[in-house]
Design a protein around this motif. Structure first.
Motif, PDB file in Angstrom:
ATOM      1  N   THR A 175     -10.967  -1.812   5.382  1.00  0.00           N
ATOM      2  CA  THR A 175      -9.505  -1.809   5.323  1.00  0.00           C
ATOM      3  C   THR A 175      -8.940  -2.494   6.566  1.00  0.00           C
ATOM      4  OG1 THR A 175      -9.291   0.344   6.412  1.00  0.00           O
ATOM      5  CG2 THR A 175      -9.530   0.336   4.014  1.00  0.00           C
ATOM      6  N   THR A 176      -7.671  -2.867   6.482  1.00  0.00           N
ATOM      7  CA  THR A 176      -7.004  -3.470   7.630  1.00  0.00           C
ATOM      8  C   THR A 176      -5.701  -2.727   7.903  1.00  0.00           C
ATOM      9  OG1 THR A 176      -5.844  -5.090   6.243  1.00  0.00           O
ATOM     10  CG2 THR A 176      -7.982  -5.745   7.156  1.00  0.00           C
ATOM     11  N   ASP A 177      -5.243  -2.801   9.146  1.00  0.00           N
ATOM     12  CA  ASP A 177      -4.014  -2.107   9.546  1.00  0.00           C
ATOM     13  C   ASP A 177      -2.759  -2.843   9.100  1.00  0.00           C
ATOM     14  OD1 ASP A 177      -5.469  -0.113  10.796  1.00  0.00           O
ATOM     15  OD2 ASP A 177      -5.533  -1.202  12.702  1.00  0.00           O
ATOM     16  N   ARG A 178      -2.870  -4.154   8.926  1.00  0.00           N
ATOM     17  CA  ARG A 178      -1.694  -4.952   8.613  1.00  0.00           C
ATOM     18  C   ARG A 178      -2.120  -6.242   7.920  1.00  0.00           C
ATOM     19  NH1 ARG A 178      -0.939  -8.932  12.719  1.00  0.00           N
ATOM     20  NH2 ARG A 178       1.308  -8.966  12.344  1.00  0.00           N
ATOM     21  N   THR A 179      -1.161  -6.948   7.364  1.00  0.00           N
ATOM     22  CA  THR A 179      -1.394  -8.291   6.841  1.00  0.00           C
ATOM     23  C   THR A 179      -0.407  -9.246   7.493  1.00  0.00           C
ATOM     24  OG1 THR A 179       0.125  -7.972   4.977  1.00  0.00           O
ATOM     25  CG2 THR A 179      -2.203  -7.421   4.616  1.00  0.00           C
TER      26      THR A 179
ATOM     27  N   GLU B 280       0.825  -1.203   0.000  1.00  0.00           N
ATOM     28  CA  GLU B 280       0.000   0.000   0.000  1.00  0.00           C
ATOM     29  C   GLU B 280       0.866   1.263   0.000  1.00  0.00           C
ATOM     30  OE1 GLU B 280      -2.862  -0.501  -0.765  1.00  0.00           O
ATOM     31  OE2 GLU B 280      -3.408  -2.473   0.005  1.00  0.00           O
ATOM     32  N   ASN B 281       1.984   1.233   0.716  1.00  0.00           N
ATOM     33  CA  ASN B 281       2.921   2.360   0.684  1.00  0.00           C
ATOM     34  C   ASN B 281       3.552   2.491  -0.708  1.00  0.00           C
ATOM     35  OD1 ASN B 281       3.337   0.911   3.659  1.00  0.00           O
ATOM     36  ND2 ASN B 281       3.017   3.122   3.737  1.00  0.00           N
TER      37      ASN B 281
ATOM     38  N   ALA C 230      -8.891  -8.143   3.627  1.00  0.00           N
ATOM     39  CA  ALA C 230      -9.599  -6.874   3.411  1.00  0.00           C
ATOM     40  C   ALA C 230     -10.680  -6.956   2.338  1.00  0.00           C
ATOM     41  CB  ALA C 230      -8.599  -5.773   3.079  1.00  0.00           C
TER      42      ALA C 230
ATOM     43  N   ARG D  74      -4.213  -4.251   1.738  1.00  0.00           N
ATOM     44  CA  ARG D  74      -4.961  -3.764   2.901  1.00  0.00           C
ATOM     45  C   ARG D  74      -6.081  -2.794   2.536  1.00  0.00           C
ATOM     46  NH1 ARG D  74      -2.198  -0.454   5.974  1.00  0.00           N
ATOM     47  NH2 ARG D  74      -0.344  -0.163   4.658  1.00  0.00           N
ATOM     48  N   PHE D  75      -5.973  -2.150   1.364  1.00  0.00           N
ATOM     49  CA  PHE D  75      -6.932  -1.113   0.987  1.00  0.00           C
ATOM     50  C   PHE D  75      -7.620  -1.483  -0.326  1.00  0.00           C
ATOM     51  CE2 PHE D  75      -3.752   2.098   2.973  1.00  0.00           C
ATOM     52  CZ  PHE D  75      -4.149   1.724   4.263  1.00  0.00           C
TER      53      PHE D  75
END
Length: 336
Positions: free
Chosen positions: A239-243, A144-145, A227, A253-254
């Protein structure tokens, strides 16, 4: 690069699901895809099927120069970019497979390719991107980053952004897999598709829901990267904060809202599977079908292992989507 506005072309006599995709464009995409990515092996695996209690069809998307299905979509995208008046450069965010595919398709057409990846990306995949002529920028964080950075580069106008699943070329290119399966078998009761960003699931799903609507379209995510599956269940973006999964190729995640809409129109069932089932699926593909696969490619077998009654006695097609796995990791998983 996206289709022109207006009503999508319709194949006479068929009803298509309400998605961004179109069957005629998927058929046209076939002509833009190199032969090395088309008409991949598809066969009944009686040994593994007997073990799983179903009639198993394997669709082998690893039998090409980059070892995964992503080349179908990047071939369409790069073919269209090469004939456009836009910049002869492309950028994508990738955990590895899309980057390899884009580098391969770009090099064949003289298009410079930049790939943005997280610093934890599979080292073997990153090395292959370099060998295929792509440049790689590693960023802190995960996919995602990397997507944020790829969008920044594209926004400057320096390169065309190939956003996996959001770019229709990636979905409709993947959809050609569905055409080959539908045309190759008189009946498929269930098709099993790895669910990451959604290109494979929505592309193949669109074809089946158009040409074989009775087929059960099952799209599988790891429980550690849920997600899009959770979004499908909620019918809105989650969405999720982590995988936390070994299946790096599907660890987003998004989810993208437009992709979720397509998935809602094509998927019948979206299960989450455990890591232990993914590893067991890889073992079974290796021991009973002589296939080396990456974890994402074993999601379909994992789904059968966790819910055998759903598939018992049916003709089930599993799309084996990638084989890009680190040798040391693969050996360790086979010996656990």
């Amino acid at each position: 690069m996206q289709p022109a506005s207006g009503s999508p072309a319709q194949d006479f006599g068929v009803t298509q699901p309400n998605t961004r995709l179109d069957l005629q464009r998927i058929r046209q995409a076939r002509q833009e895809i190199s032969r090395v990515f088309r008409d991949t092996p598809q066969f009944l695996s009686s040994t593994l099927g007997d073990f799983l209690g179903c009639e198993l069809v394997i669709k082998l998307e690893t039998a090409n120069p980059i070892g995964c299905f992503k080349g179908r979509g990047t071939e369409v995208a790069m073919s269209r970019l090469a004939s456009s008046s836009g910049p002869m450069a492309a950028v994508c965010a990738s955990a590895g497979n899309l980057g390899q595919a884009l580098a391969y398709s770009g090099r064949a057409r003289g298009i410079a390719v930049s790939v943005i990846a997280g610093k934890g990306a599979n080292a073997a995949k990153i090395e292959r991107i370099h060998r295929l002529g792509g440049t790689v920028e590693l960023v802190d964080g995960d996919i995602e980053n990397a997507r944020e950075r790829a969008r920044e580069i594209a926004a400057r106008g320096d390169a065309f952004l190939v956003e996996d699943s959001e770019n229709l070329d990636t979905c409709e290119g993947a959809g050609t897999i569905g055409l080959e399966l539908v045309e190759g078998f008189d009946r498929i009761d269930t098709v099993l598709l790895a669910l990451g960003g959604g290109a494979l699931a929505t592309g193949v799903g669109h074809v089946f829901k158009t040409l074989s609507p009775a087929t059960d379209v099952v799209c599988i995510q790891p429980r550690g990267a849920p997600a899009l599956a959770k979004s499908w269940r909620a019918r809105s973006i989650v969405t999720t904060d982590r995988t936390d999964t070994i299946a790096d190729g599907v660890a987003g995640r998004f989810p993208i809202a437009a992709v979720l809409d397509d998935l809602l129109a094509t998927a019948d069932h979206v299960p989450l599977v455990e890591e232990v089932s993914i590893v067991e699926g890889m073992r079974m593909l290796y021991r009973h079908a002589a296939l080396i696969t990456e974890p994402s490619a074993a999601l379909g077998v994992a789904a059968v292992l966790e819910d055998p009654a759903r598939y018992r006695g049916k003709r089930v097609a599993a799309v084996i989507c990638g084989s890009n796995v680190l040798p040391d990791s693969f050996r360790a998983w086979m010996q656990e």
